[in-house]
Scaffold this motif. Sequence first.
Motif, PDB file in Angstrom:
ATOM      1  N   UNK A 105       0.797  -1.236   0.000  1.00  0.00           N
ATOM      2  CA  UNK A 105       0.000   0.000   0.000  1.00  0.00           C
ATOM      3  C   UNK A 105       0.830   1.287   0.000  1.00  0.00           C
ATOM      4  N   UNK A 106       2.007   1.271   0.611  1.00  0.00           N
ATOM      5  CA  UNK A 106       2.842   2.479   0.645  1.00  0.00           C
ATOM      6  C   UNK A 106       3.428   2.837  -0.715  1.00  0.00           C
ATOM      7  N   UNK A 107       3.613   1.853  -1.584  1.00  0.00           N
ATOM      8  CA  UNK A 107       4.235   2.154  -2.873  1.00  0.00           C
ATOM      9  C   UNK A 107       3.398   1.746  -4.077  1.00  0.00           C
ATOM     10  N   UNK A 108       2.154   1.369  -3.828  1.00  0.00           N
ATOM     11  CA  UNK A 108       1.262   0.962  -4.920  1.00  0.00           C
ATOM     12  C   UNK A 108       1.068   2.082  -5.934  1.00  0.00           C
ATOM     13  N   UNK A 109       0.845   3.302  -5.470  1.00  0.00           N
ATOM     14  CA  UNK A 109       0.647   4.444  -6.373  1.00  0.00           C
ATOM     15  C   UNK A 109       1.899   4.748  -7.183  1.00  0.00           C
ATOM     16  N   UNK A 110       3.051   4.734  -6.517  1.00  0.00           N
ATOM     17  CA  UNK A 110       4.305   4.991  -7.224  1.00  0.00           C
ATOM     18  C   UNK A 110       4.583   3.909  -8.261  1.00  0.00           C
ATOM     19  N   UNK A 114       4.796   4.586 -12.179  1.00  0.00           N
ATOM     20  CA  UNK A 114       6.050   4.200 -12.839  1.00  0.00           C
ATOM     21  C   UNK A 114       5.787   3.279 -14.031  1.00  0.00           C
ATOM     22  N   UNK A 115       4.972   2.242 -13.816  1.00  0.00           N
ATOM     23  CA  UNK A 115       4.668   1.308 -14.903  1.00  0.00           C
ATOM     24  C   UNK A 115       3.878   1.988 -16.021  1.00  0.00           C
ATOM     25  N   UNK A 116       2.928   2.840 -15.650  1.00  0.00           N
ATOM     26  CA  UNK A 116       2.157   3.564 -16.669  1.00  0.00           C
ATOM     27  C   UNK A 116       3.028   4.552 -17.442  1.00  0.00           C
ATOM     28  N   UNK A 117       3.978   5.181 -16.756  1.00  0.00           N
ATOM     29  CA  UNK A 117       4.853   6.128 -17.467  1.00  0.00           C
ATOM     30  C   UNK A 117       5.792   5.392 -18.421  1.00  0.00           C
ATOM     31  N   UNK A 118       6.223   4.172 -18.058  1.00  0.00           N
ATOM     32  CA  UNK A 118       7.031   3.392 -19.000  1.00  0.00           C
ATOM     33  C   UNK A 118       6.195   2.998 -20.218  1.00  0.00           C
ATOM     34  N   UNK A 119       4.968   2.557 -19.978  1.00  0.00           N
ATOM     35  CA  UNK A 119       4.081   2.219 -21.094  1.00  0.00           C
ATOM     36  C   UNK A 119       3.787   3.462 -21.939  1.00  0.00           C
ATOM     37  N   UNK A 142      11.098   9.253 -14.542  1.00  0.00           N
ATOM     38  CA  UNK A 142      12.214   9.522 -13.623  1.00  0.00           C
ATOM     39  C   UNK A 142      11.700   9.891 -12.238  1.00  0.00           C
ATOM     40  N   UNK A 143      10.689  10.737 -12.192  1.00  0.00           N
ATOM     41  CA  UNK A 143      10.130  11.171 -10.904  1.00  0.00           C
ATOM     42  C   UNK A 143       9.477  10.006 -10.162  1.00  0.00           C
ATOM     43  N   UNK A 144       8.730   9.187 -10.893  1.00  0.00           N
ATOM     44  CA  UNK A 144       8.069   8.042 -10.263  1.00  0.00           C
ATOM     45  C   UNK A 144       9.093   7.027  -9.763  1.00  0.00           C
ATOM     46  N   UNK A 145      10.173   6.837 -10.513  1.00  0.00           N
ATOM     47  CA  UNK A 145      11.226   5.930 -10.065  1.00  0.00           C
ATOM     48  C   UNK A 145      11.875   6.450  -8.779  1.00  0.00           C
ATOM     49  N   UNK A 146      12.148   7.729  -8.747  1.00  0.00           N
ATOM     50  CA  UNK A 146      12.748   8.322  -7.551  1.00  0.00           C
ATOM     51  C   UNK A 146      11.813   8.159  -6.348  1.00  0.00           C
ATOM     52  N   UNK A 147      10.526   8.432  -6.534  1.00  0.00           N
ATOM     53  CA  UNK A 147       9.543   8.296  -5.455  1.00  0.00           C
ATOM     54  C   UNK A 147       9.440   6.841  -5.011  1.00  0.00           C
ATOM     55  N   UNK A 148       9.459   5.924  -5.978  1.00  0.00           N
ATOM     56  CA  UNK A 148       9.386   4.487  -5.680  1.00  0.00           C
ATOM     57  C   UNK A 148      10.612   4.031  -4.885  1.00  0.00           C
ATOM     58  N   UNK A 152      11.443   2.794  -0.126  1.00  0.00           N
ATOM     59  CA  UNK A 152      12.142   1.728   0.594  1.00  0.00           C
ATOM     60  C   UNK A 152      13.058   2.278   1.685  1.00  0.00           C
ATOM     61  N   UNK A 153      13.355   3.562   1.644  1.00  0.00           N
ATOM     62  CA  UNK A 153      14.248   4.190   2.619  1.00  0.00           C
ATOM     63  C   UNK A 153      13.409   4.738   3.760  1.00  0.00           C
ATOM     64  N   UNK A 154      13.744   4.383   5.014  1.00  0.00           N
ATOM     65  CA  UNK A 154      12.980   4.949   6.133  1.00  0.00           C
ATOM     66  C   UNK A 154      13.032   6.480   6.109  1.00  0.00           C
ATOM     67  N   UNK A 155      11.883   7.108   6.145  1.00  0.00           N
ATOM     68  CA  UNK A 155      11.718   8.561   6.073  1.00  0.00           C
ATOM     69  C   UNK A 155      12.253   9.141   4.762  1.00  0.00           C
ATOM     70  N   UNK A 156      12.437   8.299   3.763  1.00  0.00           N
ATOM     71  CA  UNK A 156      12.990   8.747   2.483  1.00  0.00           C
ATOM     72  C   UNK A 156      12.080   9.716   1.757  1.00  0.00           C
ATOM     73  N   UNK A 157      10.800   9.397   1.715  1.00  0.00           N
ATOM     74  CA  UNK A 157       9.867  10.277   1.008  1.00  0.00           C
ATOM     75  C   UNK A 157       9.728  11.618   1.715  1.00  0.00           C
ATOM     76  N   UNK A 158       9.725  11.604   3.032  1.00  0.00           N
ATOM     77  CA  UNK A 158       9.623  12.864   3.778  1.00  0.00           C
ATOM     78  C   UNK A 158      10.847  13.727   3.510  1.00  0.00           C
TER      79      UNK A 158
END
Length: 173
Positions: A105-110, A114-119, A142-148, A152-158
Motif C-alpha cells: 500500500x505504501x508504494x502501490x501508487x508509485x 512508474x509502470x504507466x509512465x514506461x508504457x 524519472x520522478x516516479x522511479x525516484x519516489x518508488x 524503501x528508505x525509512x523517512x525517504x519520502x519525507x
Amino acid sequence: LAGVPLPGAITTPAEPPPDPAFELCRRHCPCSCPKLSYSARLMGFAVCFLLGCVLSLSSLTSVTQLILGNPRPFATKYTVGNMISICSSMFVMGPTTQCHNMMHPDRRGATALYLLSMAGTFASVTLVRVGALTLVCVVVQMSALLWYVFSYVPYGRACLRRCCNSTLRLATQ
C-alpha cells in the motif's frame, strides 16, 4: 465447553484477509523460476542491474537526437534500462516477493505511475511519435522511479519532499 476460551487464556488472532493486490501478484508472478544458489542469484542481480544501468546511462548519448526531434533512441534505451534494473531485484527476492513489495500500500501508487509512465513512453515513441509527449513521459518516469526508490528508505519520502520544497522555495525567490 470445547472451543470456548477460558478467561485470561492466550488466543491466537484470526488470520487477516488476503490482500487483493498480493493475490493478483501471486497469480501473475508464479514461482516457476528454477531454484538458484545464493551466488547465482547475486550474479544474476549484478549482471541485470549493471546492464540496466549501462543501458539507461547510454541513453544520455542520445540527448542530442532527443533535442533535434528524434526521441526514440533516448526513450527506448532509458526505459528498457529501467525495466532491466527493476527486474534485477527479482533474482534476489524472487518474482512473487518483488511483485508483493511493489503492490504494498505504501508504494502501490508509485508503482502504478512508474509502470504507466514506461508504457506511456513506449506508446509516445512508437504510436504517437510526439517528442514533447515522450519527454513528459520520461520526466514522469524519472520522478516516479525516484519516489518508488525512496519508499524503501525509512523517512525517504519525507526527506525528498523537504528537499523538493526547499528547492522550489529557493527557485521562486
